[in-house]
Design a protein around this motif. Structure first.
Motif, mmCIF file in Angstrom:
data_model
loop_
_atom_site.group_PDB
_atom_site.id
_atom_site.type_symbol
_atom_site.label_atom_id
_atom_site.label_comp_id
_atom_site.label_asym_id
_atom_site.label_seq_id
_atom_site.Cartn_x
_atom_site.Cartn_y
_atom_site.Cartn_z
ATOM 1 N N THR A 113 0.821 26.726 30.715
ATOM 2 C CA THR A 113 0.534 26.654 32.114
ATOM 3 C C THR A 113 0.660 25.331 32.727
ATOM 4 O O THR A 113 0.912 24.534 32.053
ATOM 5 N N ASN A 114 0.794 25.523 34.055
ATOM 6 C CA ASN A 114 0.962 24.273 34.915
ATOM 7 C C ASN A 114 2.549 23.793 34.358
ATOM 8 O O ASN A 114 2.732 22.258 34.453
ATOM 9 N N VAL A 115 3.302 24.338 34.093
ATOM 10 C CA VAL A 115 4.439 23.824 33.431
ATOM 11 C C VAL A 115 5.520 23.235 34.380
ATOM 12 O O VAL A 115 5.939 22.117 34.304
ATOM 13 N N ALA A 116 5.422 23.808 35.863
ATOM 14 C CA ALA A 116 6.300 23.367 36.706
ATOM 15 C C ALA A 116 6.032 21.966 37.051
ATOM 16 O O ALA A 116 6.727 21.233 37.169
ATOM 17 N N ALA A 117 4.729 21.743 37.449
ATOM 18 C CA ALA A 117 4.249 20.524 37.708
ATOM 19 C C ALA A 117 4.452 19.457 36.849
ATOM 20 O O ALA A 117 4.909 18.199 37.056
ATOM 21 N N GLN A 118 4.199 19.686 35.390
ATOM 22 C CA GLN A 118 4.615 18.827 34.441
ATOM 23 C C GLN A 118 6.153 18.378 34.206
ATOM 24 O O GLN A 118 6.511 17.376 33.954
ATOM 25 N N LEU A 119 6.823 19.438 34.416
ATOM 26 C CA LEU A 119 8.137 19.215 34.139
ATOM 27 C C LEU A 119 8.567 18.363 35.256
ATOM 28 O O LEU A 119 9.260 17.326 35.207
ATOM 29 N N GLU A 120 8.351 18.477 36.365
ATOM 30 C CA GLU A 120 8.806 17.686 37.566
ATOM 31 C C GLU A 120 8.078 16.266 37.444
ATOM 32 O O GLU A 120 9.051 15.316 37.644
ATOM 33 N N ARG A 121 7.226 16.228 36.838
ATOM 34 C CA ARG A 121 6.762 14.684 36.348
ATOM 35 C C ARG A 121 7.622 13.995 35.292
ATOM 36 O O ARG A 121 7.863 12.894 35.592
ATOM 37 N N GLU A 122 8.068 14.700 34.470
ATOM 38 C CA GLU A 122 8.970 14.239 33.374
ATOM 39 C C GLU A 122 10.273 13.840 34.045
ATOM 40 O O GLU A 122 10.810 12.711 33.809
ATOM 41 N N LEU A 123 10.598 14.802 34.754
ATOM 42 C CA LEU A 123 12.191 14.599 35.735
ATOM 43 C C LEU A 123 11.934 13.342 36.346
ATOM 44 O O LEU A 123 12.972 12.731 36.828
ATOM 45 N N ARG A 124 10.963 13.160 37.029
ATOM 46 C CA ARG A 124 10.676 11.874 37.977
ATOM 47 C C ARG A 124 10.591 10.590 37.236
ATOM 48 O O ARG A 124 10.414 9.713 38.085
ATOM 49 N N HIS A 125 10.356 10.717 35.856
ATOM 50 C CA HIS A 125 10.044 9.329 35.494
ATOM 51 C C HIS A 125 11.148 8.487 35.599
ATOM 52 O O HIS A 125 12.329 8.954 35.479
ATOM 53 N N PRO A 126 11.203 7.286 35.996
ATOM 54 C CA PRO A 126 12.160 6.127 36.196
ATOM 55 C C PRO A 126 13.192 6.020 35.021
ATOM 56 O O PRO A 126 14.248 5.794 35.142
ATOM 57 N N ASN A 127 12.580 6.351 33.837
ATOM 58 C CA ASN A 127 13.450 6.311 32.660
ATOM 59 C C ASN A 127 14.282 7.529 32.157
ATOM 60 O O ASN A 127 15.161 7.471 31.254
ATOM 61 N N TYR A 128 13.961 8.454 33.074
ATOM 62 C CA TYR A 128 14.657 9.907 32.693
ATOM 63 C C TYR A 128 16.117 9.915 32.831
ATOM 64 O O TYR A 128 16.560 9.642 33.943
ATOM 65 N N ALA A 129 16.639 10.116 31.635
ATOM 66 C CA ALA A 129 18.288 10.248 31.854
ATOM 67 C C ALA A 129 18.805 11.771 31.676
ATOM 68 O O ALA A 129 18.401 12.364 30.816
ATOM 69 N N VAL A 130 19.280 12.213 32.661
ATOM 70 C CA VAL A 130 19.526 13.605 32.401
ATOM 71 C C VAL A 130 20.818 13.975 31.530
ATOM 72 O O VAL A 130 21.727 13.198 31.237
ATOM 73 N N ALA A 131 20.396 15.222 30.759
ATOM 74 C CA ALA A 131 21.367 15.850 30.159
ATOM 75 C C ALA A 131 20.742 17.420 30.018
ATOM 76 O O ALA A 131 19.732 17.593 30.280
ATOM 77 N N PRO A 132 21.907 18.132 29.699
ATOM 78 C CA PRO A 132 21.608 19.673 29.689
ATOM 79 C C PRO A 132 20.270 19.960 28.881
ATOM 80 O O PRO A 132 19.993 19.385 27.388
ATOM 81 N N ILE A 133 19.316 20.526 29.575
ATOM 82 C CA ILE A 133 18.115 21.259 28.524
ATOM 83 C C ILE A 133 18.196 22.479 28.228
ATOM 84 O O ILE A 133 18.973 23.537 28.954
ATOM 85 N N PRO A 165 21.379 20.497 34.815
ATOM 86 C CA PRO A 165 22.068 21.400 33.778
ATOM 87 C C PRO A 165 21.167 22.098 33.003
ATOM 88 O O PRO A 165 20.094 21.506 32.356
ATOM 89 N N LEU A 166 21.385 23.287 32.555
ATOM 90 C CA LEU A 166 20.670 24.288 31.793
ATOM 91 C C LEU A 166 21.504 25.352 30.998
ATOM 92 O O LEU A 166 22.408 25.814 31.624
ATOM 93 N N MET A 167 20.872 25.175 29.806
ATOM 94 C CA MET A 167 21.607 26.282 28.784
ATOM 95 C C MET A 167 20.386 27.259 28.480
ATOM 96 O O MET A 167 19.378 26.940 27.939
ATOM 97 N N ILE A 168 20.729 28.623 28.657
ATOM 98 C CA ILE A 168 19.654 29.567 28.300
ATOM 99 C C ILE A 168 20.109 30.197 27.059
ATOM 100 O O ILE A 168 21.176 31.008 27.101
ATOM 101 N N THR A 169 19.196 30.672 26.120
ATOM 102 C CA THR A 169 19.479 31.609 25.125
ATOM 103 C C THR A 169 18.644 32.576 25.195
ATOM 104 O O THR A 169 17.239 32.548 24.993
ATOM 105 N N THR A 170 18.953 34.010 24.997
ATOM 106 C CA THR A 170 18.178 35.297 25.162
ATOM 107 C C THR A 170 18.694 36.502 24.809
ATOM 108 O O THR A 170 19.688 36.448 24.685
ATOM 109 N N LYS A 171 17.535 37.227 24.516
ATOM 110 C CA LYS A 171 18.188 38.933 24.293
ATOM 111 C C LYS A 171 17.445 39.615 25.266
ATOM 112 O O LYS A 171 17.387 40.805 25.119
ATOM 113 N N GLY A 172 16.537 39.149 25.924
ATOM 114 C CA GLY A 172 15.824 39.576 27.139
ATOM 115 C C GLY A 172 16.681 39.971 28.425
ATOM 116 O O GLY A 172 17.103 39.082 29.217
#
Length: 362
Positions: A113-133, A165-172
């Motif tokens: 739960t509350n995933v979106a808010a927590q994800l935003e906090r992590e992406l906004r961290h000053p030390n976050y370096a972007v790479a595909p999730i 950037p995002l990579m999704i794996t699913t069979k759904g």
């Protein structure tokens, strides 16, 4: 420690379930047994019901340093998976919750739960370096419970807002619901999708993957994603020696015809509790093939049911593994598959402005 099998209610119906047992988790010192008190909600009507718990994670992005996989971070929206794939290598992770890799894994789920808010906090961290999730590398983000929870959609919305950037794996097939977000991300070079296919046979699929969409339905999903401009890779996974390996070329051909641009394959993996669960499945559904299947698997892992060596665990070793690799190479070349999907861009990543933020001078 010896694991004693947890007893289940008499007359319990294993309708559309991949596992037929609920062995005591490997970290537990006490064995479990079922005793009815008249309030057996998970077993109401003699059928194993799915239950859902919730947890609020302290972190959403999980890091890894495995040389066998092409990403260093992932998100798992759910623990456990209702698809119930008998062969699922993620089943043993349920032991960390004190739950079984058997029926518990596919019936006792946990949503974050509350995933979106927590994800935003992590992406906004000053030390976050972007790479595909990567999402879907452990349990399926588009399993049936997602229709109600919408956890994955919330994650995709945040990543879209941040041009991440995002990579999704699913069979759904529920991924089709999010085309309004996914197609624009693909146009910006931010997305690719992998759809897994184990077999083209409806009966075998229903036995192996009881609550996953049929192979024909997954091929339709590949077509819908491809038509929306989303780069799709078909994942022939797992290849089951002596059971589904003969379908390799047919699966690749069907997926290519549906619009898949790239392909990959992974040999069946049987870590920890998965080995006995899969052997039980073989004994129930294809007893005449059990010995052949297990012999092939052990030949590829030095006589063991599974060997977790880096660089070898995904494919195995030996003549049979090499033969599958060669067949795959010949088929993908003949069918015109690309060597890989387009590289995702990290150049567009930016934290969107929020109400109250100080505006940039430039």
């Amino acid at each position: 420690m010896e694991h004693a099998e947890s007893s289940l209610p008499l007359g319990l119906e294993m309708r559309a379930r991949g596992a037929s047992t609920n062995e005591t988790p490997r970290f537990e010192q006490l064995t479990r047994s079922f005793a009815s008190d008249g309030w057996d909600i998970p077993y109401e009507g003699g059928v194993v019901r799915t239950t859902l718990a919730r947890e609020e994670p302290r972190r959403v992005i999980t890091r890894n340093s495995s040389p066998d996989i092409p990403f260093d971070r992932s998100i798992n929206p759910y623990r456990g998976c209702e698809h119930g794939c008998t062969y699922c290598f993620a089943r043993p992770t349920h032991a960390w919750l004190g739950l079984s890799a058997g029926l518990d894994f596919e019936t006792r789920l946990v949503a974050k739960t509350n995933v979106a808010a927590q994800l935003e906090r992590e992406l906004r961290h000053p030390n976050y370096a972007v790479a595909p999730i990567a999402i879907g590398t452990n349990t399926d983000p588009y399993q049936p419970v997602e229709a109600r929870e919408k956890t994955m959609r919330a994650i995709v919305q945040v990543l879209s807002d941040y041009n991440h950037p995002l990579m999704i794996t699913t069979k759904g097939t529920l991924i089709e619901r999010d085309l309004d977000l996914l197609a624009p991300m693909a146009r910006r070079g931010l997305l690719n999708v992998g759809i897994s296919l184990t077999t083209l046979g409806t009966t075998l699929s229903r036995q192996l993957e009881p609550r996953a969409p049929t192979p024909a339905r997954r091929l339709k999903t590949i077509r819908m994603l491809a038509d929306a401009g989303i780069p799709v890779r078909v994942m022939v996974a797992p290849v089951i020696p002596g059971l589904s390996d003969h379908e390799l070329e047919a699966i690749l051909g069907a997926a290519r015809g549906a619009g898949a641009r790239a392909a990959s394959w992974i040999m069946l993996r049987l870590p920890l509790e998965v080995s006995q669960l899969f052997q039980d499945w073989l004994a129930t559904h294809v007893p005449e093939r059990k010995e052949k299947v297990m012999r092939r698997i052990r030949e590829m892992h030095g006589g063991k049911d599974y060997a977790a060596n880096w660089g070898k665990r995904m494919r195995g070793e030996g003549e049979f593994a090499e033969l599958i690799g060669k067949r795959f190479e010949i088929a993908t070349t003949r069918l015109g598959f690309e060597d890989s999907l387009p590289k995702l861009t990290s150049a567009l990543f930016a934290c969107p402005e929020r109400k109250g933020d100080q505006l940039s001078l430039f």
